[in-house]
Scaffold this motif. Structure first.
Motif, short mmCIF file in Angstrom:
data_model
loop_
_atom_site.label_atom_id
_atom_site.label_comp_id
_atom_site.label_asym_id
_atom_site.label_seq_id
_atom_site.Cartn_x
_atom_site.Cartn_y
_atom_site.Cartn_z
N LEU A 52 -58.50 113.75 -14.37
CA LEU A 52 -57.61 112.86 -15.11
C LEU A 52 -56.80 111.98 -14.16
CD1 LEU A 52 -56.36 115.32 -17.85
CD2 LEU A 52 -57.97 113.44 -18.10
N PHE A 81 -53.69 121.87 -22.66
CA PHE A 81 -52.46 121.16 -22.31
C PHE A 81 -51.24 121.95 -22.74
CE2 PHE A 81 -55.68 117.92 -22.49
CZ PHE A 81 -55.36 117.10 -21.43
N ALA A 85 -52.00 119.50 -27.59
CA ALA A 85 -52.78 118.31 -27.95
C ALA A 85 -53.80 118.59 -29.04
CB ALA A 85 -53.46 117.71 -26.71
N TYR A 87 -55.38 117.76 -32.51
CA TYR A 87 -55.39 116.50 -33.26
C TYR A 87 -54.81 116.71 -34.65
CZ TYR A 87 -58.66 115.76 -29.50
OH TYR A 87 -59.24 115.70 -28.27
N HIS A 89 -54.80 114.97 -37.26
CA HIS A 89 -55.54 114.49 -38.42
C HIS A 89 -56.80 115.32 -38.67
CE1 HIS A 89 -56.96 112.53 -34.81
NE2 HIS A 89 -58.09 112.25 -35.41
N PHE A 98 -64.65 119.73 -32.20
CA PHE A 98 -64.64 118.37 -31.65
C PHE A 98 -65.40 118.23 -30.33
CE2 PHE A 98 -62.36 114.62 -29.83
CZ PHE A 98 -62.69 113.72 -30.83
N GLU B 208 -52.01 113.00 -23.85
CA GLU B 208 -52.82 114.22 -23.79
C GLU B 208 -53.92 114.22 -24.85
OE1 GLU B 208 -49.62 114.28 -23.28
OE2 GLU B 208 -49.36 115.34 -21.37
N TYR B 209 -53.65 113.59 -25.99
CA TYR B 209 -54.67 113.58 -27.04
C TYR B 209 -55.95 112.92 -26.55
CZ TYR B 209 -51.26 115.03 -30.53
OH TYR B 209 -50.35 115.73 -31.24
N GLU B 211 -56.68 112.32 -23.40
CA GLU B 211 -57.19 113.02 -22.22
C GLU B 211 -58.01 114.23 -22.63
OE1 GLU B 211 -53.79 111.63 -19.05
OE2 GLU B 211 -53.62 113.61 -19.96
N ALA B 212 -57.55 114.92 -23.68
CA ALA B 212 -58.31 116.06 -24.18
C ALA B 212 -59.70 115.59 -24.61
CB ALA B 212 -57.58 116.72 -25.35
N ALA B 213 -59.75 114.46 -25.30
CA ALA B 213 -61.04 113.95 -25.76
C ALA B 213 -61.91 113.50 -24.58
CB ALA B 213 -60.84 112.80 -26.73
N VAL B 227 -59.39 109.52 -31.97
CA VAL B 227 -58.17 110.31 -31.78
C VAL B 227 -56.91 109.45 -31.93
CG1 VAL B 227 -56.88 111.65 -30.11
CG2 VAL B 227 -59.33 111.98 -30.33
#
Ligand SMILES: Nc1ncnc2c1ncn2[C@@H]1O[C@H](COP(=O)(O)OP(=O)(O)OP(=O)(O)O)[C@@H](O)[C@H]1O
Ligand SMILES: [Mg+2]
Lengths: 371, 316
Positions: A52, A81, A85, A87, A89, A98, B208-209, B211-213, B227
């Motif tokens: 990252l 994390f 994190a 999601y 929705h 996912f 982070e959302y 980055e997680a993906a 996302v």
């Protein structure tokens, strides 16, 4: 499953160096914990391993392959994390599935994998709930589930228990370690909580200001701290330090205090004249009328099976861990002796521990069941 | 992320709540009365609409709506006699005024123009705004602050101040009185609002959302679509409503730059002429119909709007 090797890893943010020349190897299947105070560069290191963040210099190897410049999506690493994190929705099932959807796995197989993982984490009953209403522990498990469902080469976890209350944290510490024992995947775990680190790790790296101060087994780090920072950061209460007269030659077996001489493990290098410090853990102090030290009781803190006694010795306050049934009055003077073989000597100028017979003890690595 | 909404720490007392409620009711009345009057006028007959004192109670008629959609011509009584009996209720209504329907009016076209231009420019503003907001929020854009300020500065003067240059420019490049021209114009005005509003919403979504993906193997675009976008729904809805309201109601540029093919409803409605002056019932009917799309759009997105209008402050 894979070995992770980090070589001369460095990260600058503009002028600021967040990680300085890190080197370590996490063996295949090991649970590795990076421990250090806030802002020491733990997250940055983890993010570089995960892809990252690009390192300023240095290399990262995953299972022998150089992945330094690979995209995160091409590293086969899972990341948990700090804030999970999840999601908002998607429901729990969708969240966990996912990563698999991305691999183009057939729906039936995704379903089966997700349910299998959910059973392992005991969250199969909440699979169809939205994530927004979940309790902290369940969110934690869903986040873990999303990570392990993919069966990646390695796990990165950034303070995953940081937001849980302490009771729950203890439970999750045990669960995490058990989980690790059952799936055996290489794990890099970041925390600033030494108890978490001690309870879970096969190996610990203690970091400070972007530098790894010590890398080793938990016991090694506790018993033979390599620097004063590590000695002070690990242990509760931390290690006591006493200024002692220095200028010793290799082979010396005792150091001088104001009125007494204290036996120490045999020195293997010369000790500096000015800045020598004796390091002793609270449990290395015993009440002993015949002992070489005299201390005045300043206060006691009752902890159930033990008590922490604060003693004034030579203008310094020491904390000793004693059995709870010993009755001590404030102001009373007591005799003390020390656990000679386990004392540490430091050069306070560099903060480094001096080589001595203390280092001869060998530690067995943690066996499979942990604890 | 809790599901509770933010409350003030001290709950207001009963008296405060009563006074606040009263103020809201008064404000609502003040703003609703003109609307109600327009709505009522749409159902009056032309004589009722201009009678003095004004009539609050009257016999409702659809004449305004019929007049809105038709053009009519007055005929001699002999000619009227010679016609076959009326086929429909609206023909009958028109004949009772000694007129016949000459054809449809331009209202339908103008209304359609408003829909095309209003929704077209809203879509474009929000689309461009979303992409720009995401980029400003997530990437290191060189001179990002200056660019954002520049974008905002386009709203620092009233747009009509540049009406003449735009008029000349549009005439030169042939954008005058075209749908495309109006869509571009309204998009240019709205996109600054859209970028700024949406950037606030993207900033609120933790990185982070995505980055997680990304770690799970998705590309940046997939992560954005799967996302980030769903979590921006609230912000996009709120922004879209603001953009639509501006483009839908805009009058000055529409008057200046459109006259025929691309004319929108706002400059058209006030020009509806009846016998002996403005046809107030037809205007009332036109305004009533004109309000409907924005009303429906707002009601559809109301759930999002209520949360979005706080500009992300209590988005959680
Ligand atoms: N993107 C960035 N830009 C500039 N500085 C950064 C950036 N990310 C981290 N830093 C700085 O680098 C240092 C190390 O950050 P890092 O997040 O790795 O710390 P940490 O050990 O994870 O701390 P914590 O326990 O608070 O999470 C911090 O001083 C931080 O301010
Ligand atoms: Mg961190």
């Amino acid at each position: 499953m894979a070995e992770i090797r980090v070589e001369a890893l460095k990260k600058n943010f503009g002028e600021f160096t967040a990680v300085k020349d890190s080197n370590f190897t996490v063996a295949d299947g090991e649970f590795f914990v990076m421990l250090g105070p806030s802002g020491c560069g733990k997250t940055t290191t983890l993010r570089m391993i995960a892809g990252l963040e690009l390192p300023t210099s240095g290399r990262i190897f995953l299972g022998g392959e150089d992945v330094t410049f690979n995209r995160a999506s091409h590293r086969d690493i899972a990341f948990v994390f700090q804030l999970f994190a999840l999601y908002p929705h998607m429901n729990v099932r969708k969240n966990m599935g996912f990563p698999l959807v991305c691999q183009g796995m057939p729906r039936a197989e995704i379903r089966q994998r997700v349910e299998e993982t959910a059973r392992l984490l005991r969250i199969d009953h909440i699979l169809d709930k939205p994530v927004s209403g979940l309790a902290g522990g369940d969110r934690q498990r869903v986040a873990l589930g999303r990570a392990i469902v993919r069966r990646p080469m390695a796990f990165m976890m950034d303070e995953p228990l940081g937001t849980l209350d302490s009771e729950f944290r203890d439970l999750m510490v045990r669960e995490l370690r058990e989980l690790h024992n059952s799936i055996g995947a290489t794990t890099v775990y970041v925390t600033h909580d030494q108890l978490e680190a001690m309870a879970m790790a096969d190996k610990i790296a203690v970091m400070n200001h972007g530098v790894i101060e010590q890398f080793g087994h938990p016991q090694e780090i506790y018993d033979r701290p390599a620097t004063m920072f590590v000695a002070d950061f690990i242990g509760s209460p931390p290690m006591n330090f006493l200024t002692v007269a220095g200028g010793l030659a290799p082979g010396a077996r005792d150091v001088g205090l104001k009125e007494a001489r204290i036996e120490v493990p045999e020195l293997r290098e010369a000790a500096p004249a000015e800045t020598l410090m004796l390091g002793l853990r609270p449990e290395h102090i015993r009440l002993d009328d015949a002992g070489p030290l005299r201390g005045e009781v300043f206060g006691t803190e009752y902890l159930g099976t033990t008590q922490i006694v604060t003693l004034n010795v030579d203008d310094t306050q020491l904390k000793a861990r004693l059995a709870a049934d010993v009755r001590l009055r404030e102001g009373e003077t007591v005799g003390l002796s020390l656990d000679t073989a386990r004392l540490s000597l430091f050069d306070a100028a560099s903060g480094r521990a001096l080589a001595s017979a203390r280092d001869d003890a060998v530690h067995a690595p943690r066996t499979g069941t942990g604890g | 992320m809790s599901t509770t909404t933010a409350h003030s720490v001290v709950a207001p007392g009963r008296r405060t709540r009563f006074v606040a409620g009263l103020l809201v009711v008064i404000y609502a009345l003040v703003t609703m009365v003109p609307l109600a009057w327009i709505f009522l006028t749409g159902f009056k007959t032309p004589p009722d609409s201009i009678s003095y004192p004004p009539k609050v109670v009257f016999e409702p008629s659809l004449e305004g709506y019929v007049n809105l959609f038709t053009t009519r011509s007055r005929q001699t009584p002999e000619y009227m006699e010679s016609l076959p009996p009326p086929q429909t209720w609206y023909e009958e209504l028109v004949r009772s005024r000694h007129m016949v329907i000459a054809g449809p009016s331009k209202f339908g076209e103008r209304f359609l123009n408003s829909v095309i231009i209003g929704f077209g420019s809203t879509f474009l503003s929000v689309f461009l705004g979303t992409l720009a907001a995401y980029a400003f929020s997530r990437f290191k854009v060189p001179l990002a602050d200056d660019l954002l300020f520049f974008i905002l500065s386009t709203r620092m003067m009233p747009p009509i101040a540049v009406a003449i240059p735009i008029f000349l420019m549009y005439r030169t490049v042939g954008l005058s009185d075209t749908h495309l021209g109006m869509i571009i114009l309204y998009t240019a005005v709205n996109v600054s609002l859209s970028v700024w509003l949406l950037k606030g919403f993207v900033d609120e979504i933790p990185r982070e959302y995505e980055e997680a993906a990304l770690i799970d193997g998705y590309t940046r675009l997939q992560a954005f679509v799967k996302v980030v976008l769903p979590q921006m729904a609230t912000g996009i809805a709120a922004t879209a409503i603001f953009c639509l309201i501006f483009a839908w109601n805009e009058y000055a540029f529409a008057l200046l730059l459109t006259s025929g093919t691309a004319q929108t409803a706002p400059p058209f409605i006030p020009t509806i002429i009846g016998e002996g002056g403005l046809d107030w019932p037809a205007i009332g009917a036109g305004v009533t119909l004109f309000l409907l799309p924005v009303l429906v759009f707002t009601i559809l997105l109301r759930k999002h709007l209520l949360r979005g209008i706080t500009f992300g402050a209590v988005r959680k």
